[in-house]
Each structure stands twice: as structure tokens, then as C-alpha cells.
Design an enzyme around this catalytic site. Structure first.
Site, PDB file in Angstrom:
ATOM      1  N   LYS A 169      36.721  51.596  40.011  1.00 26.40           N
ATOM      2  CA  LYS A 169      37.063  50.693  41.120  1.00 26.40           C
ATOM      3  C   LYS A 169      38.281  49.869  40.731  1.00 26.40           C
ATOM      4  O   LYS A 169      38.218  49.038  39.827  1.00 26.40           O
ATOM      5  CB  LYS A 169      35.913  49.738  41.455  1.00 26.40           C
ATOM      6  CG  LYS A 169      36.235  48.954  42.732  1.00 26.40           C
ATOM      7  CD  LYS A 169      35.369  47.738  42.935  1.00 26.40           C
ATOM      8  CE  LYS A 169      36.005  46.460  42.487  1.00 26.40           C
ATOM      9  NZ  LYS A 169      37.217  46.057  43.199  1.00 26.40           N
ATOM     10  N   GLY A 213      38.797  42.318  33.047  1.00 29.90           N
ATOM     11  CA  GLY A 213      38.994  41.277  34.048  1.00 29.90           C
ATOM     12  C   GLY A 213      38.756  39.917  33.439  1.00 29.90           C
ATOM     13  O   GLY A 213      38.871  39.739  32.216  1.00 29.90           O
ATOM     14  N   SER A 214      38.392  38.978  34.265  1.00 27.88           N
ATOM     15  CA  SER A 214      38.265  37.602  33.782  1.00 27.88           C
ATOM     16  C   SER A 214      36.977  37.403  32.988  1.00 27.88           C
ATOM     17  O   SER A 214      35.992  38.129  33.181  1.00 27.88           O
ATOM     18  CB  SER A 214      38.286  36.656  34.979  1.00 27.88           C
ATOM     19  OG  SER A 214      37.213  36.984  35.837  1.00 27.88           O
ATOM     20  N   THR A 215      36.993  36.404  32.144  1.00 23.53           N
ATOM     21  CA  THR A 215      35.819  36.126  31.311  1.00 23.53           C
ATOM     22  C   THR A 215      34.628  35.730  32.186  1.00 23.53           C
ATOM     23  O   THR A 215      33.493  36.116  31.903  1.00 23.53           O
ATOM     24  CB  THR A 215      36.162  35.046  30.265  1.00 23.53           C
ATOM     25  OG1 THR A 215      37.171  35.601  29.402  1.00 23.53           O
ATOM     26  CG2 THR A 215      34.958  34.667  29.427  1.00 23.53           C
ATOM     27  N   VAL A 266      33.816  36.758  35.235  1.00 23.91           N
ATOM     28  CA  VAL A 266      33.167  37.946  35.816  1.00 23.91           C
ATOM     29  C   VAL A 266      32.505  38.763  34.692  1.00 23.91           C
ATOM     30  O   VAL A 266      31.406  39.295  34.859  1.00 23.91           O
ATOM     31  CB  VAL A 266      34.161  38.790  36.644  1.00 23.91           C
ATOM     32  CG1 VAL A 266      33.499  40.063  37.136  1.00 23.91           C
ATOM     33  CG2 VAL A 266      34.669  37.990  37.846  1.00 23.91           C
ATOM     34  N   GLY A 267      33.151  38.806  33.533  1.00 17.90           N
ATOM     35  CA  GLY A 267      32.557  39.487  32.377  1.00 17.90           C
ATOM     36  C   GLY A 267      31.183  38.919  32.051  1.00 17.90           C
ATOM     37  O   GLY A 267      30.234  39.651  31.762  1.00 17.90           O
ATOM     38  N   GLU A 297      36.738  43.737  28.375  1.00 22.52           N
ATOM     39  CA  GLU A 297      38.100  43.330  27.970  1.00 22.52           C
ATOM     40  C   GLU A 297      38.441  42.145  28.859  1.00 22.52           C
ATOM     41  O   GLU A 297      38.692  42.314  30.049  1.00 22.52           O
ATOM     42  CB  GLU A 297      39.097  44.467  28.211  1.00 22.52           C
ATOM     43  CG  GLU A 297      38.797  45.742  27.454  1.00 22.52           C
ATOM     44  CD  GLU A 297      39.142  45.644  25.983  1.00 22.52           C
ATOM     45  OE1 GLU A 297      39.749  44.627  25.574  1.00 22.52           O
ATOM     46  OE2 GLU A 297      38.797  46.565  25.238  1.00 22.52           O
ATOM     47  N   CYS A 342      46.947  39.710  30.122  1.00 23.13           N
ATOM     48  CA  CYS A 342      45.798  39.139  29.403  1.00 23.13           C
ATOM     49  C   CYS A 342      46.198  38.631  28.027  1.00 23.13           C
ATOM     50  O   CYS A 342      45.704  37.614  27.559  1.00 23.13           O
ATOM     51  CB  CYS A 342      44.712  40.191  29.266  1.00 23.13           C
ATOM     52  SG  CYS A 342      45.316  41.726  28.575  1.00 23.13           S
ATOM     53  N   GLU A 351      43.217  29.868  30.540  1.00 22.99           N
ATOM     54  CA  GLU A 351      44.138  30.949  30.896  1.00 22.99           C
ATOM     55  C   GLU A 351      44.750  30.660  32.263  1.00 22.99           C
ATOM     56  O   GLU A 351      44.022  30.444  33.239  1.00 22.99           O
ATOM     57  CB  GLU A 351      43.362  32.265  30.939  1.00 22.99           C
ATOM     58  CG  GLU A 351      44.254  33.454  31.201  1.00 22.99           C
ATOM     59  CD  GLU A 351      43.469  34.763  31.325  1.00 22.99           C
ATOM     60  OE1 GLU A 351      42.436  34.783  31.994  1.00 22.99           O
ATOM     61  OE2 GLU A 351      43.930  35.757  30.749  1.00 22.99           O
TER      62      GLU A 351
HETATM   63  P1  NAP Z   1      38.603  39.574  37.999  1.00 24.08           P
HETATM   64  O1  NAP Z   1      38.597  38.654  39.135  1.00 24.08           O
HETATM   65  O2  NAP Z   1      37.607  39.371  36.922  1.00 24.08           O
HETATM   66  O3  NAP Z   1      38.467  41.031  38.626  1.00 24.08           O
HETATM   67  C1  NAP Z   1      38.537  42.189  37.856  1.00 24.08           C
HETATM   68  C2  NAP Z   1      37.878  43.332  38.594  1.00 24.08           C
HETATM   69  O4  NAP Z   1      36.495  43.048  38.740  1.00 24.08           O
HETATM   70  C3  NAP Z   1      38.398  43.563  40.004  1.00 24.08           C
HETATM   71  O5  NAP Z   1      38.337  44.931  40.267  1.00 24.08           O
HETATM   72  C4  NAP Z   1      37.405  42.814  40.858  1.00 24.08           C
HETATM   73  O6  NAP Z   1      37.321  43.288  42.175  1.00 24.08           O
HETATM   74  C5  NAP Z   1      36.132  43.106  40.104  1.00 24.08           C
HETATM   75  N1  NAP Z   1      35.063  42.128  40.306  1.00 24.08           N
HETATM   76  C6  NAP Z   1      35.170  40.811  40.596  1.00 24.08           C
HETATM   77  N2  NAP Z   1      33.944  40.242  40.648  1.00 24.08           N
HETATM   78  C7  NAP Z   1      33.054  41.233  40.380  1.00 24.08           C
HETATM   79  C8  NAP Z   1      31.649  41.287  40.263  1.00 24.08           C
HETATM   80  N3  NAP Z   1      30.894  40.219  40.431  1.00 24.08           N
HETATM   81  N4  NAP Z   1      31.075  42.461  39.968  1.00 24.08           N
HETATM   82  C9  NAP Z   1      31.808  43.571  39.758  1.00 24.08           C
HETATM   83  N5  NAP Z   1      33.142  43.586  39.861  1.00 24.08           N
HETATM   84  C10 NAP Z   1      33.772  42.427  40.149  1.00 24.08           C
HETATM   85  O7  NAP Z   1      39.999  39.623  37.248  1.00 24.08           O
HETATM   86  P2  NAP Z   1      41.436  39.781  37.863  1.00 24.08           P
HETATM   87  O8  NAP Z   1      41.810  38.490  38.499  1.00 24.08           O
HETATM   88  O9  NAP Z   1      41.508  41.025  38.659  1.00 24.08           O
HETATM   89  O10 NAP Z   1      42.290  40.025  36.536  1.00 24.08           O
HETATM   90  C11 NAP Z   1      42.739  39.017  35.736  1.00 24.08           C
HETATM   91  C12 NAP Z   1      41.881  38.876  34.507  1.00 24.08           C
HETATM   92  O11 NAP Z   1      41.813  40.097  33.795  1.00 24.08           O
HETATM   93  C13 NAP Z   1      42.475  37.871  33.527  1.00 24.08           C
HETATM   94  O12 NAP Z   1      41.479  37.032  33.046  1.00 24.08           O
HETATM   95  C14 NAP Z   1      43.013  38.761  32.420  1.00 24.08           C
HETATM   96  O13 NAP Z   1      43.119  38.128  31.178  1.00 24.08           O
HETATM   97  C15 NAP Z   1      42.037  39.875  32.411  1.00 24.08           C
HETATM   98  N6  NAP Z   1      42.581  41.068  31.764  1.00 24.08           N
HETATM   99  C16 NAP Z   1      42.135  41.414  30.529  1.00 24.08           C
HETATM  100  C17 NAP Z   1      42.665  42.521  29.871  1.00 24.08           C
HETATM  101  C18 NAP Z   1      42.169  42.924  28.509  1.00 24.08           C
HETATM  102  O14 NAP Z   1      42.452  44.033  28.101  1.00 24.08           O
HETATM  103  N7  NAP Z   1      41.459  42.089  27.808  1.00 24.08           N
HETATM  104  C19 NAP Z   1      43.660  43.268  30.489  1.00 24.08           C
HETATM  105  C20 NAP Z   1      44.101  42.883  31.738  1.00 24.08           C
HETATM  106  C21 NAP Z   1      43.560  41.780  32.374  1.00 24.08           C
HETATM  107  P3  NAP Z   1      38.205  42.605  43.342  1.00 24.08           P
HETATM  108  O15 NAP Z   1      39.608  42.703  42.919  1.00 24.08           O
HETATM  109  O16 NAP Z   1      37.879  43.434  44.511  1.00 24.08           O
HETATM  110  O17 NAP Z   1      37.734  41.187  43.434  1.00 24.08           O
END
Ligand code: NAP
Length: 812
Positions: A193, A245-247, A249-250, A267, A301, A398
Site C-alpha cells: 500500500k 513511516g512515522s514513529t 503509526v509504527g 522503519e 527520514c 522530527e
Molecule cells: P505515516 O503517516 O506514518 O504513513 C506511512 C504509511 O502508513 C502511509 O502509507 C499511510 O497511509 C499508512 N498509515 C497511516 N496510518 C496507518 C495505520 N493506522 N495503519 C496502517 N497504515 C497506516 O508517515 P508519512 O507521513 O507517510 O511518512 C513520513 C514518515 O516516514 C516520517 O516520520 C519519516 O521519518 C518516515 N520514514 C522513515 C524511513 C525509514 O527508512 N526509517 C524512510 C522514509 C520515511 P496514508 O498515506 O493513506 O495515510
């Protein structure tokens, strides 16, 4: 003529636009409306809801994409499950061919992918064309190689099954490559997804993969909102979740998958330090900062978002940086000569702007260059905030945008302290011309990637991933494979338990005196000389804080001993001792492997010297046969030998990345590990878990078998005579779950290994989300500790270490 002269005099770049025509044609071909990609086919559900994909640089509608619901998620998981039956059995060499074909096909369509990525996300075409898309292909080539080698090099492993993969919007193609390539190389099938803001390249990718001939159902792409993501996570037929994604949601995902037996890799976010020493090439470091924080508009990230400069050059450095910022070009992502494109979405723009305002309110001085931004579109100037307190929210949280905060330091140890003063641990950059200093600092920063005199280096051959709240698991490199593998002896755990809602987990009433069913029979009328083992903390025998004791009965119900009934305070003391032994100078982790191996051999030697005594104890406690107890003690001695061997043979490797220089993967200890031992084999279970942990430089808090604790208590006398420094192994007896609850909630415990019940495993995983501790749980399932694969496989070393990749460029 005058125009040429004008250009020559100003040296300004003119526009160099990339044509969007091919992308537009592709979008038109799909009627600007996309279904879901399931089983190599486009599926548009009846009555589907759609989502508008917008170009953030000009607000134009690119296309409508489908919002998947439960039915569609079920269909995609079903397709992946069906495909798994054959894909998992397809020989590695054949899978390698498919991955190779995908890589080739991605290269053939590279321009289309790059332009679409820039239009959908807002990133500069220079980056999508020269970084994202080449790395996308690189990952498929790299993992084609591992598919080829799997049967010979990874013969003790099998694929995990159906993998749900959820990715963010900042590197839509790259994140997809990091996840899909290793997964399908190892024989798994995938439901992916993409993030809502950036769905289009994942759909184009799916089409390109199908064109390359990948069998239907191996890769399925579902678009949808976070609720669709949640459905994938919850789906009972998904065996592993890989999330970037974000911590926050993780954390949710950790809780959602707790106790399910699904594998999970996370991640997450970061706030990475960029450390500049006074002897660094300052101009080079300024360019480094530009790459570190303004690459992809800072929506990275691992962005070097905390500049930490040595005080005596800080003024000069900031001046140079500001001058450089005045020359940055922000504009149309399709212009090949811009440095920064558009922010992905208005809400992200607002968040960034909100943080800048917070930084100013926190007393920071904000600098933004006097450069022009396009009138339309979501553009934000590169921003520097100086003068903040290290504890300011803007320094700690962040921002995920083009905002750099800066701090200063005087000494290397202060630099390390500031660098580590964060709940994250994803990456770091260290700039110094003194190689000793740079490498020393690199080894002390707690982060998964450390770039020396460079920044934001990535390659398929090197793993990437975090320490602490930046998550766990690695993507890339050989280490990235283990996220998609399970030992051949192990089925997907499907733990069964009913949550006892009435009883609070870990609650414990101190034990009362026990009435043994058989009276003491010691051969005479005098009471026996009492020998009550105490706790073993910091190398000393200590009484339980609560002054409660619990009785240990033999298999026949005879009272054979009493042990301390530990409480929260005992655990806290033990963690403190373990932490001190870990960080002391030189701490356990800093001892060389040779020294640790000598100590493990010494433990083995001393255990063997008391072999008969341990056999007797096991027979007495468990009622097992002499032969079975003897096998357990012998295996324990052997296991200590195994980890004495591994103490100096698992340091890491040199990664063959595309960097001109050296990339070293260092297997670092995790830190302080809390270990709750199983009941099946009271000595062997204890030794099998303690030995790999300490062999690899961790310090431990051990909770021995609750039912049969006496072998572990006899064991501390072995430790006492084997030169084990105080605090390296701490032993607290008592109610397993009561003690584990404090351990899992403790901020200074870095990982928790739990071999208790299925319900306890659920609670451990659930509670671990608070600070994203690593966990390793047995789900209450049987494990044959005598068996070499199950009792001392690679899994143990993997759990005892975390990989740090240090990148050091060499030459010109
Ligand atoms: P996000 O809000 O956590 O979303 C990431 C993904 O998860 C999206 O596909 C989102 O869908 C989905 N999602 C959100 N809530 C969910 C839930 N409750 N259950 C299942 N899936 C869910 O993060 P983002 O704003 O897209 O990305 C930014 C974050 O990613 C930053 O914190 C960044 O540091 C981190 N990141 C980490 C790495 C790494 O390798 N460590 C690499 C890149 C980015 P929707 O988009 O449809 O909401």
C-alpha cells in the site's frame, strides 16, 4: 548577443525543463482513473470511492485513484496467498531471472518513472532521475543475486509467506524497492500500500513488473487510506508486516500486531545529527549540509536535521552556510537546474511552517535566504534556526521539512552526547579530517547508518534501519533478507490465548509459605542448614527488596529450596547494574571479542566441573531422568563453547556498495537485554539465551524459569568464579510476568526476550510500543532447546546484535 553577455555576467541558470508529455500520455491512457492492481490485473470495485492525486508544484489534478476497502484487501491478500503456493516453491535461480527482468524493465522505463515521481511527489527531477530510479533498479539487481544464492547460502531458511508492506510518500519508488525486492527474492508474495499523497508511481511500477512477466499475484498494489493499511495489518492471512513511516503509526502497528505471531519490521522517523569538527573541510561540510537537509525538501527520514558544530568554527560555518543558502534554487520540480522542489501536500507545508513558528517562539533565530519562490505551488524556503536549547521541541522532534536547527559543542564527548540526545537513532554524519576522531565518534553515535565526511549514501548492498524509536529491522544488504525469512524448522506462529480482562497483566501477590505435600525428609530430626539463594545483581548476592520468599518444590512436592520473590525495585536495581556494566569505561561491549570468548570458555569450564551437581539439581526439580538431565547439562556446556566461538566471529562485514571507499557493517550489541527464560529446560534455556547475549557484548537481566529457578541460582556461583565482571549478568527470581512488566516498561532496557506464555508474549509486544523496544517472544510455543537449530541458530546472534553501517569515502 547582449542576452549571452547578460547570462555570462550573472552566471544565472536558465530553466531546463523536463517534458511531462510521456507521463500525461500514460495517465490519459488510463483515463486518468486507476483501479487496484491485483493478480496482474486492474480491478475497479463496484461503487468505488476515489482519491485525487495532485501535483503539489502546481495544484493540477493528475489522476483519480481507488480507495480500497475490506473486500479489495481480502482479494489482494487472497491473490498473494494463492501465488505464494507456487512462487515459494519456484527455484531461486528462476526467481532471480524474474528480478533481473524487473530491474531491466525498470531501467527501460526509467524516464517515465522519474518524471511521474517528480510530478506526483514534488521532488526535483535531478533527484528522481539520478537517485531514486537508479536505486530502484539497483535493489532489484542486488536481490536478484540473493535469489540466485538463496538455496546454497540460506539453506536453513524459508520464506515467511504473504507480506503486507506499507510505505510513506517521501521516496515512493525507493521505499517500494527496499520492500518488494528482498521479499520476492526470498519467495514471499506481497500486498503493497503506497501512501495516499503518492500513489501513482507504485501503480506504474506494478504495470512494469507485469510487463516483465512476473507471475500474477506475486506483487499486488492496493491504494487506499490509512484504514486500508490497517486492514492489511489486521488480516489474519498476512504473515509479516513491513512498515515505513512515522514513529506514531509504527507504535500503533506494534500494538495491533502484538501477540499475533506476525513478523514486524519498522522503519520510522529520525532527527539525525550532522556533526562538524573544527578540522573538517568546512566548504565540503557546507555542501554536505545542503545534501543532508535540503535533499527532497528535507522530507527525508535520515535528514541531517540537527547541525552540531564545534564552537570555535561555528560562527564561520554558519556564515558560509547562509551564503550558500542564498544561492539555492527552489522551483518547478521538472526543472533540471533546481535544488529544491515542492512540499508534498498543504498539510505537510502547514506542519513545517508550524514548526518554524515554534522554533522562533522557543527563542530560536530563524534565517531564510532572500530567494524567489514560484508564485503558485507548495514551496518552502530552506530554513536555518540557530540559538535553540538542546531540549527545545524544535531540536528534539522530527519536522520532516527543509528546516535545520543548529547547536554547538566544545569537546568530542560533548558532540557525542548531543548527537545521542534524542529518542531516535536512524543516521548521522560526522565531518573531520582526523580519521581517528571521525571513526571514534562514528562508533559511539547510536544510529543505524553513520556517514563519515559524506551524507545520505544509500545502496542495495548496505542495510538501512534504526536504533531506538527509529524502529527495528534492516532494509537492504544481506541483513535485510532476514526480515523476509523464517528458519526452516519454524512454522508461522499462531499463538492461541484468551486475554484475561479482569486480571491486570503482571499483577502479583507476594508468595506465602508453601506447605509441601511430603514432609522434609533429610534423614534426621534437625532442620537442614538453610541455603536460600539471593538475587544476583551487580556481581553481588543481594536480598530481595520486598523481603518475600517463594518456595521451590521438587517434582514430588518436597520443599527443595526457596528463592527471593523479586519486585519492581529488584528489577530496577538489576537494570541499573546492567546499564552501568554496559556503559562503564571500558564497558562490557568495549572489551574485545577474544576477552569475552575467554570468559565464556571459563564459564563452560566451571560449569563442567560441577556437572554432576547440576544434573542432580535438574533431576530433583523436574523429576526427569538422570539421562535427560545429563543431556541438558552437557548441551549447556557445549552451548557456552558455541558462543565463546561466536564472541570474536560476528563483528560484521565489508559491504560492497557503490561508494568509492569503504562501507562497514558493524554488528553492535543491542545494549541491555531483559531475558525471561522458559520452563522446559531450566539450565539449558537460561544458558542458551544468556550466552549469545553476553558473547556479543550485551549486558543482561535474567529472569530464570519461574517453576525451576534453582539451576540458575546455582549458576551464579559459576559466574562468580569465571571472571564475569559485576553487572554483566544479573539474575532476579520471582513471578515471571510481574518482573517482565517492569522490564518491558523500563527506558534503559533496549530489548526484551520473552519465553513465557502466549498471553505474556502479547503483553510484552504490546507494552514494548511505548519506547519501541525490540522484542523477541516465543509465543508459548514449544522449542526444542537441545536441538542445535532451535537452540543456537543464527536467530540468536541476530537478536543479540544491531547493524550499524559506517560509510567512509576514500580517494578524490
Ligand atoms: P505515516 O503517516 O506514518 O504513513 C506511512 C504509511 O502508513 C502511509 O502509507 C499511510 O497511509 C499508512 N498509515 C497511516 N496510518 C496507518 C495505520 N493506522 N495503519 C496502517 N497504515 C497506516 O508517515 P508519512 O507521513 O507517510 O511518512 C513520513 C514518515 O516516514 C516520517 O516520520 C519519516 O521519518 C518516515 N520514514 C522513515 C524511513 C525509514 O527508512 N526509517 C524512510 C522514509 C520515511 P496514508 O498515506 O493513506 O495515510
Amino acid at each position: 548577443m547582449s542576452k549571452i553577455l547578460e547570462i555570462f555576467n550573472t552566471m544565472e541558470y536558465g530553466p531546463a525543463p523536463e517534458a511531462p508529455d510521456a507521463v500525461k500520455a500514460w495517465l490519459d491512457e488510463h483515463g486518468r482513473k486507476f483501479g487496484l492492481f491485483i493478480n496482474n490485473e486492474w480491478v475497479t470495485p463496484k461503487g468505488a470511492k476515489f482519491y485525487s492525486s495532485i501535483n503539489p508544484s502546481n495544484g493540477e489534478l493528475l489522476a483519480e485513484t481507488t480507495q480500497a476497502g475490506q473486500k479489495e484487501v481480502d482479494a489482494a491478500v487472497g491473490a498473494a496467498r494463492e501465488a505464494f503456493k507456487t512462487w515459494s516453491k519456484t527455484p531461486g535461480v528462476t526467481r532471480a531471472r524474474y528480478l533481473y527482468a524487473i530491474a531491466r524493465n525498470l531501467q527501460k522505463h526509467s524516464r517515465l518513472l522519474a518524471v511521474l515521481e517528480s510530478m506526483d511527489n514534488g521532488k526535483p527531477i535531478r533527484e528522481s532521475r539520478d537517485i531514486d530510479v537508479p536505486l530502484l533498479a539497483r535493489h532489484f539487481y542486488y536481490y536478484a543475486g540473493w535469489a540466485q544464492l538463496m538455496e546454497t547460502e540460506l539453506r536453513d531458511y524459508q520464506p515467511v509467506g504473504v507480506v503486507g508492506q506499507i510505505i510513506p510518500w517521501n521516496f515512493p519508488l525507493l521505499m517500494l524497492a527496499w520492500k518488494i525486492a528482498p521479499a520476492i527474492a526470498m519467495g514471499n508474495t506481497v500486498v503493497l500500500k503506497p501512501a495516499s499523497y503518492t500513489r501513482l508511481t507504485a501503480l506504474l511500477f506494478a504495470e512494469i513488473v507485469a510487463e516483465a512477466g512476473l507471475p500474477a499475484g506475486v506483487v499486488n498494489v492496493i491504494t487506499g487510506s490509512s484504514s486500508a493499511g490497517s486492514m492489511i495489518v489486521e488480516h489474519p492471512d498476512v504473515d509479516k508486516i513491513a512498515f515505513t513511516g512515522s514513529t506514531d503509526v509504527g507504535r500503533t502497528l506494534r500494538k495491533q500486531t502484538a501477540g499475533s505471531g506476525k513478523k514486524l519490521s519498522l522503519e520510522l522517523g529520525g532527527k539525525s545529527p550532522f556533526v562538524v569538527f573544527d578540522d573538517a573541510d568546512l566548504d565540503g561540510a557546507v555542501e554536505g549540509v545542503v545534501d543532508a537537509i535540503w535533499f527532497n525538501q528535507g522530507q527525508v527520514c535520515c535528514a541531517g536535521s540537527r547541525l552540531i558544530v564545534q564552537e570555535n568554527v561555528a560562527g564561520k560555518f554558519i556564515q558560509k552556510l547562509k551564503a550558500r543558502m542564498e544561492h539555492m534554487r527552489v522551483g518547478d520540480p521538472l526543472d533540471k537546474a533546481i535544488d529544491m522542489g515542492a512540499i508534498v501536500d498543504q498539510s505537510q507545508w502547514d506542519t513545517i511552517d508550524g514548526w518554524v513558528k515554534t522554533g522562533i517562539a522557543e527563542g530560536g533565530e530563524c534565517f531564510q535566504p532572500n530567494i524567489a519562490l514560484p508564485e503558485k505551488g507548495l514551496f518552502y524556503k530552506p530554513t536555518l534556526i540557530t540559538g535553540l536549547d538542546p531540549a527545545a521541541a524544535t531540536v528534539q522532534e522530527e519536522i520532516f521539512g527543509p528546516v535545520l536547527v543548529s547547536l554547538t559543542f566544545r569537546t568530542p564527548s560533548e558532540a557525542i552526547e548531543l548527537a545521542n540526545n534524542t529518542r531516535y537513532g536512524l543516521a548521522a554524519s560526522v565531518w573531520s579530517d582526523n580519521i581517528n576522531l571521525a571513526l571514534d565518534v562514528a562508533s559511539k553515535i547510536k544510529a543505524g547508518s553513520v556517514w563519515v565526511n559524506c551524507t545520505n549514501q544509500f545502496d542495495g548492498a548496505s542495510g538501512f534501519g534504526g536504533y531506538r524509536e527509529s524502529g527495528y529491522g534492516r532494509e537492504g544488504g544481506r541483513e535485510g533478507l532476514f526480515e523476509y525469512l523464517r528458519p526452516t524448522w519454524m512454522d508461522r506462529p499462531r499463538p492461541e490465548f484468551v486475554l484475561d480482562e479482569k486480571k491486570k497483566w503482571g499483577e502479583h501477590v507476594p508468595t506465602l509459605p508453601t506447605q509441601p505435600t511430603v514432609a522434609r525428609a533429610n534423614g534426621h530430626s534437625l532442620p537442614p542448614i538453610d541455603r536460600t539463594p539471593k538475587m544476583y545483581i551487580g556481581g553481588k548476592q543481594v536480598r530481595p527488596d520486598g523481603a518475600y520468599t517463594s518456595s521451590v518444590l521438587s517434582a514430588k512436592g518436597k520443599l527443595i529450596g526457596q528463592v527471593g520473590d523479586g519486585n519492581r525495585k529488584d528489577i530496577r536495581d538489576a537494570v541499573e547494574a546492567a546499564h552501568a556494566a554496559h556503559v562503564a569505561k571500558p564497558g562490557w561491549a568495549m572489551r574485545h571479542g577474544y576477552n569475552r570468548s575467554q570468559i565464556l570458555y571459563f564459564i563452560a569450564e566451571n560449569l563442567d566441573a560441577r556437572n554432576a551437581e547440576f544434573v542432580k539439581r535438574i533431576v530433583e526439580m523436574t523429576g526427569r531422568t538422570q539421562k535427560s538431565a545429563q543431556a541438558e547439562v552437557d548441551a549447556s556446556v557445549e552451548r557456552l563453547f558455541t558462543y565463546a566461538a561466536w564472541a570474536d566471529k560476528y563483528g560484521g562485514s565489508v559491504q560492497e556498495t557503490t561508494l568509492r571507499g569503504i562501507t562497514v557493517a558493524v554488528n553492535e550489541p543491542v545494549g541491555v537485554i531483559g531475558i525471561a527464560c522458559p520452563d522446559e529446560m531450566p539450565l539449558l534455556g537460561f544458558v542458551s539465551l544468556m550466552a549469545p547475549a553476553i558473547a556479543r557484548g550485551n549486558t543482561v537481566v535474567m529472569i530464570p524459569s519461574q517453576k525451576y529457578p534453582l539451576s540458575a541460582m546455582d549458576f551464579y556461583q559459576v559466574l562468580d568464579t569465571s571472571d564475569v565482571p559485576g553487572g554483566v549478568v544479573n539474575i532476579v527470581t520471582g513471578d515471571r510476568d510481574h518482573l517482565v512488566k517492569t522490564l518491558v516498561q523500563h527506558e534503559d532496557v533496549d530489548s526484551l526476550w520473552y519465553f513465557g506464555s502466549a498471553e505474556g508474549s502479547y503483553h510484552v509486544e504490546n507494552e514494548s510500543a511505548a519506547n519501541m523496544k525490540r522484542t523477541w517472544t516465543g509465543y508459548g510455543l514449544p522449542r526444542d532447546w537441545l536441538d542445535r537449530e532451535q537452540g543456537e541458530g543464527h536467530e540468536f546472534l541476530h537478536e543479540a546484535t544491531q547493524v550499524k553501517n559506517i560509510w567512509v569515502p576514500t580517494g578524490e
